[in-house]
Scaffold this motif. Structure first.
Motif, short mmCIF file in Angstrom:
data_model
loop_
_atom_site.label_atom_id
_atom_site.label_comp_id
_atom_site.label_asym_id
_atom_site.label_seq_id
_atom_site.Cartn_x
_atom_site.Cartn_y
_atom_site.Cartn_z
N PHE A 49 0.85 -1.19 0.00
CA PHE A 49 0.00 0.00 0.00
C PHE A 49 0.89 1.25 0.00
O PHE A 49 1.95 1.25 0.61
CB PHE A 49 -0.91 0.02 1.23
N ASP A 50 0.43 2.29 -0.67
CA ASP A 50 1.18 3.55 -0.65
C ASP A 50 0.92 4.31 0.65
O ASP A 50 1.70 5.17 1.02
CB ASP A 50 0.76 4.42 -1.85
N ALA A 51 -0.22 4.03 1.29
CA ALA A 51 -0.54 4.72 2.55
C ALA A 51 -1.54 3.89 3.35
O ALA A 51 -2.33 3.13 2.77
CB ALA A 51 -1.14 6.09 2.27
N ASP A 52 -1.51 4.11 4.67
CA ASP A 52 -2.54 3.47 5.51
C ASP A 52 -3.90 4.07 5.19
O ASP A 52 -4.91 3.39 5.20
CB ASP A 52 -2.24 3.72 7.00
N LEU A 53 -3.89 5.40 4.95
CA LEU A 53 -5.15 6.10 4.70
C LEU A 53 -4.99 7.08 3.55
O LEU A 53 -4.06 7.89 3.56
CB LEU A 53 -5.59 6.87 5.96
N ILE A 54 -5.89 6.98 2.58
CA ILE A 54 -5.93 8.00 1.52
C ILE A 54 -7.20 8.81 1.71
O ILE A 54 -8.30 8.25 1.80
CB ILE A 54 -5.88 7.38 0.12
N VAL A 55 -7.03 10.13 1.83
CA VAL A 55 -8.18 11.03 1.96
C VAL A 55 -8.38 11.70 0.61
O VAL A 55 -7.43 12.27 0.05
CB VAL A 55 -7.91 12.09 3.06
N ILE A 56 -9.59 11.63 0.08
CA ILE A 56 -9.87 12.28 -1.21
C ILE A 56 -10.60 13.59 -0.93
O ILE A 56 -11.74 13.59 -0.47
CB ILE A 56 -10.69 11.38 -2.14
N SER A 75 0.25 6.50 8.01
CA SER A 75 0.83 7.19 6.86
C SER A 75 -0.36 7.64 6.00
O SER A 75 -1.28 6.87 5.75
CB SER A 75 1.75 6.25 6.08
N VAL A 76 -0.33 8.92 5.59
CA VAL A 76 -1.52 9.51 4.97
C VAL A 76 -1.19 10.20 3.66
O VAL A 76 -0.18 10.92 3.56
CB VAL A 76 -2.18 10.55 5.92
N ILE A 77 -2.05 9.98 2.66
CA ILE A 77 -2.00 10.74 1.41
C ILE A 77 -3.30 11.52 1.32
O ILE A 77 -4.37 10.98 1.62
CB ILE A 77 -1.87 9.80 0.18
N CYS A 78 -3.23 12.79 0.92
CA CYS A 78 -4.46 13.55 0.67
C CYS A 78 -4.43 13.99 -0.80
O CYS A 78 -3.49 14.66 -1.23
CB CYS A 78 -4.55 14.76 1.60
N VAL A 79 -5.45 13.57 -1.54
CA VAL A 79 -5.52 13.90 -2.96
C VAL A 79 -6.48 15.09 -3.13
O VAL A 79 -7.58 15.08 -2.58
CB VAL A 79 -6.05 12.71 -3.79
N GLU A 80 -6.05 16.08 -3.88
CA GLU A 80 -6.88 17.28 -4.08
C GLU A 80 -6.82 17.68 -5.56
O GLU A 80 -5.74 17.83 -6.11
CB GLU A 80 -6.40 18.41 -3.18
N ARG A 81 -8.00 17.85 -6.16
CA ARG A 81 -8.01 18.18 -7.59
C ARG A 81 -7.82 19.67 -7.84
O ARG A 81 -7.51 20.09 -8.94
CB ARG A 81 -9.33 17.72 -8.22
N GLU A 82 -8.05 20.49 -6.78
CA GLU A 82 -7.97 21.93 -7.01
C GLU A 82 -7.10 22.58 -5.93
O GLU A 82 -5.90 22.36 -5.92
CB GLU A 82 -9.37 22.52 -7.06
N TYR A 83 -7.71 23.38 -5.04
CA TYR A 83 -6.90 24.08 -4.04
C TYR A 83 -7.07 23.47 -2.66
O TYR A 83 -8.19 23.09 -2.28
CB TYR A 83 -7.31 25.55 -3.96
N LEU A 84 -5.98 23.46 -1.89
CA LEU A 84 -6.08 23.01 -0.50
C LEU A 84 -7.11 23.89 0.22
O LEU A 84 -7.15 25.10 0.02
CB LEU A 84 -4.72 23.14 0.20
#
Ligand code: FAD
Length: 517
Positions: A49-56, A75-84
């Motif tokens: 896995f790339d992360a324990d948790l992926i937040v979209i 370990s967390v990844i947050c994916v955002e299509r526009e602005y934080l």
């Protein structure tokens, strides 16, 4: 031997044997293929896995979930299509409040003479400066702040649009460049986006036609001379306050009999009167039937009961309607159920119908408030990372409207309390009698408390006045802790403050308000 048999039948495997007799062979075969919890953990541990948790999504819900999960050791990844920061920071709560604050400053300067402050010469404002120097600066500073928090918490921020390709994998598309990311668990925090209403004449129109959404209002290039604001909820009322304060002729339309229809009726009624006094043309029980283009904008046909009125404006601002951002994310394909307004959650732990995926905030199509999204994000992060079953307590969610004067409420309205069968007692007080309100010339408004007569439990508090969006939290805590009128009356309130009005309303409900004539 007989004893052995009895022991064996009472054991879990014995029970399973008895139950299995009632099952069809195909069902038994299907069940035997389901891995035991130990087997699934083992196979998950072996997977990459790339992360324990992926937040979209990195709106208030998503960034709170990501940070709390990281604080808990994931370990967390947050994916955002526009602005934080999502809608709230970039197109919602924050830019609108920056515009409101600027409008209020203008009002204060114009009325400084009431305090004996002499300001000479013409009082003007520079709208592009207001937007660029103030609003945009606040937004950029806060956006940067989230980036720094992500860095500090070692959260990987991935830019692009996330789409599930299998239950543990998303493909993230940034300008055609795709990368695949695998997550052990997911939090869906994609929020919502504006929709355009299907009103005859407004089909296929947009910002350039003078038909604005809230996204256009917070990036407005100019102050329209005349505008029609559709929707008397929080968003419609706030923008009516702003543009009226900056000099527009504003017509505010609400279909229901009162503004702020989801709040206690007294609040909407009073806000309607105060906005009218400020110059907003408030029209309740009214709907926009159709709109026709004119040389300078739109001729709007407004229906109110049996009467029809034509109003010419330069801009129509659609202050209603948002839809959950579920499109193109591939949710149903991986088993996430959707309902009419968004992602369906299975219960108040915020879990979806897929056991490793949680959903929070606007995308669930339930309460569309930033602070609810934040709280849901925190609860979902705990449940995802620690395996807990924390649930959201929706009993004490504050609701705030940032017009001037402000509106805030928490708990049951008087009507709701009666519908639920409570023997209701109501207490009221007006700000105008209190020294602090007089000193600051912020005398408009009131506090209304709703309580259960039998045990005195506080059920709801509703306020309209200056600073009430900050004052409401006394009531939030009180309702959360199931406080009674007596316990609030026993709590000393500082003098002189606006909060003395809360104490007075509580005393009124108890039948002994000090300042009542
Ligand atoms: P959002 O803030 O909408 O964030 C979702 C994020 O997910 C977005 O950044 C989006 O780009 C991203 N995203 C979506 N799909 C994908 C995808 N597939 N891949 C990657 N990223 C994706 N609420 C209040 O409580 N107080 C207020 O004063 C207030 N004022 C408001 C004023 C206006 C004008 C508006 C429009 C709203 C206001 N709200 C207010 C509501 C508030 O903004 C929302 O309730 C809140 O933003 C919801 O947060 P969220 O995290 O669920 O989603």
């Amino acid at each position: 031997m007989a004893n052995d048999q009895a022991t064996s039948d009472a054991s879990p495997s014995g029970l399973a044997t008895v139950a299995a007799e009632a099952l069809s062979p195909s069902l038994i075969a299907e069940i035997s293929r389901i891995p035991t919890p130990e087997e699934s953990t083992e196979s998950m541990a072996q997977e990459q896995f790339d992360a324990d948790l992926i937040v979209i999504g990195s709106g208030p819900g998503g960034y709170h979930a990501a940070i709390r999960a990281a604080q808990l050791g994931a370990s967390v990844i947050c994916v955002e299509r526009e602005y934080l920061g999502g809608t709230c920071l970039n197109w919602g709560c924050i830019p609108s409040k920056a515009m409101i604050a600027a409008t209020e400053r203008l009002h204060h300067v114009k009325h400084a003479g009431d305090f004996g402050v002499v300001i000479e010469g013409e009082i003007k404002f520079d709208f592009p400066k207001m937007m660029a120097k103030h609003k945009e600066k606040v937004v950029l500073a806060e956006r940067g702040g989230i980036g720094m928090l992500f860095k500090k918490n070692k959260i990987r921020h991935v830019e692009g649009f996330a789409k599930f390709t299998d239950p543990h994998t998303i493909s993230v598309d940034k300008d055609g460049n795709k990368q695949s990311l695998r997550g052990k668990k997911f939090v869906l925090a994609m929020g919502s986006s504006v929709i355009r209403l299907n009103i005859p004449g407004l089909e296929n129109t947009g910002r350039e036609d003078g038909v604005w959404t809230s996204d256009d209002a917070v990036t407005a290039p100019f102050v329209p001379e005349k505008m029609l604001v559709l929707g008397g909820g929080a968003v419609g009322c706030e923008f009516s306050f702003v543009f009226n304060g900056l000099g527009s002729e504003v017509h505010l339309l609400e279909m229901m009999p009162n503004l702020l229809p989801v709040m206690d009726t007294d609040l909407g009624t009073e806000l309607g009167k105060l906005l009218t006094r400020q110059g907003v043309k408030v029209k309740t029980g009214a709907s926009l039937e159709r709109a026709e283009r004119t040389a300078n904008g739109w001729k709007c046909t407004v229906k109110r009961g049996t009467e029809t009125e034509e109003i010419e404006v330069n801009v129509i601002l659609l202050g209603v309607g948002r839809k959950a951002a579920t499109e193109g994310v591939g949710l149903e394909e991986i088993g996430v159920k959707l309902h009419r307004r968004g992602v369906e959650i299975a219960d108040d732990t915020m879990i979806t119908h897929v056991p490793h995926i949680w959903a929070i905030g606007d995308v669930t199509g339930r309460i569309q408030l930033a602070h609810t999204a934040m709280h849901e994000g925190i609860v979902a992060a705990h449940n995802a990372v620690q395996g807990t079953q924390k649930r959201i307590n929706f009993k004490a969610v504050p609701n705030a409207v940032y017009t001037s004067p402000e509106v805030a409420s928490v708990g049951l309205t008087e009507g709701e309390a009666k519908e639920k069968g409570y023997d209701v007692v109501v207490g009221r007080s007006k700000f105008m009698i209190f020294g602090k309100a007089m000193a600051t010339k912020e005398t408009d408004g009131f506090v209304k408390v709703v309580a259960d007569r039998k045990y005195g439990e506080l059920l709801g508090v509703h306020m309209l006045g200056a600073h009430v969006t900050d004052m409401i939290h006394e009531a939030v805590v009180a309702i959360n802790l199931e406080a009674t009128l007596e316990s609030l009356a026993d709590s000393i309130h500082a003098h002189p403050t606006m909060s003395e009005a809360v104490l007075e309303a509580v005393e009124d409900a108890l039948g002994h308000a000090i300042h009542k004539l």
